[in-house]
Design a protein around this motif. Sequence first.
Motif, PDB file in Angstrom:
ATOM      1  N   TYR A  79       0.820  -1.218   0.000  1.00  0.00           N
ATOM      2  CA  TYR A  79       0.000   0.000   0.000  1.00  0.00           C
ATOM      3  C   TYR A  79       0.850   1.262   0.000  1.00  0.00           C
ATOM      4  N   PHE A  80       1.950   1.269   0.745  1.00  0.00           N
ATOM      5  CA  PHE A  80       2.764   2.477   0.912  1.00  0.00           C
ATOM      6  C   PHE A  80       3.671   2.759  -0.283  1.00  0.00           C
ATOM      7  N   GLN A  81       3.651   1.888  -1.276  1.00  0.00           N
ATOM      8  CA  GLN A  81       4.411   2.142  -2.497  1.00  0.00           C
ATOM      9  C   GLN A  81       3.504   2.504  -3.664  1.00  0.00           C
ATOM     10  N   THR A  82       2.242   2.780  -3.349  1.00  0.00           N
ATOM     11  CA  THR A  82       1.274   3.167  -4.375  1.00  0.00           C
ATOM     12  C   THR A  82       0.786   4.585  -4.115  1.00  0.00           C
ATOM     13  N   ASN A  83       0.141   5.160  -5.133  1.00  0.00           N
ATOM     14  CA  ASN A  83      -0.426   6.507  -5.043  1.00  0.00           C
ATOM     15  C   ASN A  83       0.628   7.539  -4.628  1.00  0.00           C
ATOM     16  N   LEU A  84       1.747   7.530  -5.340  1.00  0.00           N
ATOM     17  CA  LEU A  84       2.848   8.440  -5.066  1.00  0.00           C
ATOM     18  C   LEU A  84       3.305   9.117  -6.350  1.00  0.00           C
ATOM     19  N   THR A  85       3.677  10.378  -6.249  1.00  0.00           N
ATOM     20  CA  THR A  85       4.331  11.046  -7.365  1.00  0.00           C
ATOM     21  C   THR A  85       5.786  10.594  -7.419  1.00  0.00           C
ATOM     22  N   PRO A  86       6.460  10.822  -8.531  1.00  0.00           N
ATOM     23  CA  PRO A  86       7.881  10.479  -8.596  1.00  0.00           C
ATOM     24  C   PRO A  86       8.707  11.137  -7.499  1.00  0.00           C
ATOM     25  N   ALA A  89       8.511   5.235   5.375  1.00  0.00           N
ATOM     26  CA  ALA A  89       7.314   5.327   4.536  1.00  0.00           C
ATOM     27  C   ALA A  89       7.117   6.763   4.073  1.00  0.00           C
ATOM     28  N   PRO A  90       6.391   6.974   2.991  1.00  0.00           N
ATOM     29  CA  PRO A  90       6.112   8.354   2.560  1.00  0.00           C
ATOM     30  C   PRO A  90       5.254   9.074   3.591  1.00  0.00           C
ATOM     31  N   ALA A  91       5.463  10.381   3.710  1.00  0.00           N
ATOM     32  CA  ALA A  91       4.611  11.194   4.583  1.00  0.00           C
ATOM     33  C   ALA A  91       3.425  11.754   3.811  1.00  0.00           C
ATOM     34  N   THR A  92       3.673  12.231   2.604  1.00  0.00           N
ATOM     35  CA  THR A  92       2.608  12.733   1.731  1.00  0.00           C
ATOM     36  C   THR A  92       2.837  12.183   0.329  1.00  0.00           C
ATOM     37  N   PRO A  93       1.775  12.053  -0.454  1.00  0.00           N
ATOM     38  CA  PRO A  93       1.936  11.488  -1.794  1.00  0.00           C
ATOM     39  C   PRO A  93       2.633  12.429  -2.770  1.00  0.00           C
ATOM     40  N   PHE A  94       2.733  13.711  -2.396  1.00  0.00           N
ATOM     41  CA  PHE A  94       3.251  14.731  -3.297  1.00  0.00           C
ATOM     42  C   PHE A  94       3.772  15.900  -2.478  1.00  0.00           C
ATOM     43  N   CYS A 137      -5.250  15.997  -8.394  1.00  0.00           N
ATOM     44  CA  CYS A 137      -3.854  15.690  -8.670  1.00  0.00           C
ATOM     45  C   CYS A 137      -3.809  14.333  -9.367  1.00  0.00           C
ATOM     46  N   GLU A 138      -2.673  14.034  -9.991  1.00  0.00           N
ATOM     47  CA  GLU A 138      -2.522  12.745 -10.654  1.00  0.00           C
ATOM     48  C   GLU A 138      -1.612  11.852  -9.833  1.00  0.00           C
ATOM     49  N   LEU A 139      -2.095  10.677  -9.475  1.00  0.00           N
ATOM     50  CA  LEU A 139      -1.322   9.690  -8.733  1.00  0.00           C
ATOM     51  C   LEU A 139      -1.403   8.363  -9.458  1.00  0.00           C
ATOM     52  N   ASP A 140      -0.261   7.823  -9.825  1.00  0.00           N
ATOM     53  CA  ASP A 140      -0.193   6.560 -10.550  1.00  0.00           C
ATOM     54  C   ASP A 140      -1.103   6.561 -11.777  1.00  0.00           C
TER      55      ASP A 140
END
Length: 471
Positions: free
Chosen positions: A276-283, A382-387, A397-400
């Motif tokens: 889950y934590f490797q999805t919905n992320l910007t580059p 883990a990511p803190a925010t997706p962007f 916004c665009e995610l994946d």
Amino acid sequence: MSLDAVFTADGEWRQASDISRAVASGHTTALEVVDAALARIERHNPVLNAFTDITADRARAKARALDGAIAKGESVGPLAGVPFAVKNLFDIEGVVTRAGSKINRDGQPAGRDAALVQRMEAAGAVLVGALNMGEYAYDFTGENIHDGSSRNPHDVTRMTGGSSGGSGGAVGGALVPIALGSDTNGSIRVPASFCGIFGLKPTYGRLSRARTFPFVPSLDHLGPFARRVEDLACAYDAMQGSDLDDAACAARPVEHVSSLIAKGIDGLRIATAGGYFQTNLTPEAKEAVAAIADALGATAVAEFPEADRARAAAFLISTVEGASLHLDRLRSRAADFDPAVRDRLFAGAMVPAALVDRAQKFRRWYRDRVLDVFRDVDVIVAPATPFTAPTLGQATCELDGVERPVRTSIGLHTQPISFIGLPVVVVPVPRAPMPIGVQIITAPWREDIGLRVAWHLQQAGAIAAPRARGS
């Protein structure tokens, strides 16, 4: 007297311990430091909109008292003269506790400071004001229709994140070296990420919430923001201790961490959150997580079981508990709410009890499964925010490759963590044009490990709070 021990050559606040030593030794005075902070607030707040209340008279009186105590040879604490500010849901004696709302302004001024304000000032810190926030803390953006949006110190057209947006902006903009905020679903970690600073969400029950305005009592945490790990640790140490006025504040021994952060990370088992934590992320977010994992030598992957369901359950519990708290206000003053907040609370008031019971049962199951993960690892990255920080008012916004709503996407990776009360340190990864944060997650009551990891990364140059424009 001189302020060269308070500010660096490029105008940054020095470490809190340096400020305190300069004040205690007579190199400068607490009053000079406070006046310098108030001058910064006067100069930059009209643009950043971080402060809603400035307690200048109180701050100067406290500073004079500290200077008088020093002149008499008395001990003044490890944060002597260090300015700080608090999210405006903390009670400040003589100030109305707004909690970001229009409705609360009609209330009486607080008769007593919040417990954490008292503890910070007992350590010598000086309160200089209250900070902007999302209405009733039900916000991820830092936008407030009553007080105006807090603005990102790295680009004032962008969000600070919320709901502790003023706290993030005040520290990110170097108006004060330390600020306090609250985190229910991510409201410390999101502004820390967007504003490029350090934030600590302690274990649920670690720090007293007494005399603060609640949002979701079963999820609410309080914690500090700072521009350096050392300051984060020092503020955290000053605020520890059980409190009978907060039923959730566990009666655990105080565990000072300031002397432990340089202990190193040898022997720690470090993993990156997978699935889950490797999805919905910007580059940008993916690169930040990869950079921190690489700097820590993290090769293992840790899986949080059903994190997507945890986020859904966190949403449900938040809206139901929040609605319960505000039922009388919704009945009598619905028109005085931010419509977006009001509508979510109305929805929460109509959720069937059976769904809430199911969410709470899942919460207990999920906590047990995640604690099992910590049998094999000590730290999860883990990511803190997706962007990075979106522009103010940005809707999507665009995610994946999928267009998603900004407001509900901001907490994608924070909610499954606070849902079960785990401690997290957010570390800032400086990037151009905007910084972004990464979560350092540890097992309950192991804030010391998270701060050690953050200090190691800071010393290695992998993370830093970038200088704000105009500071």
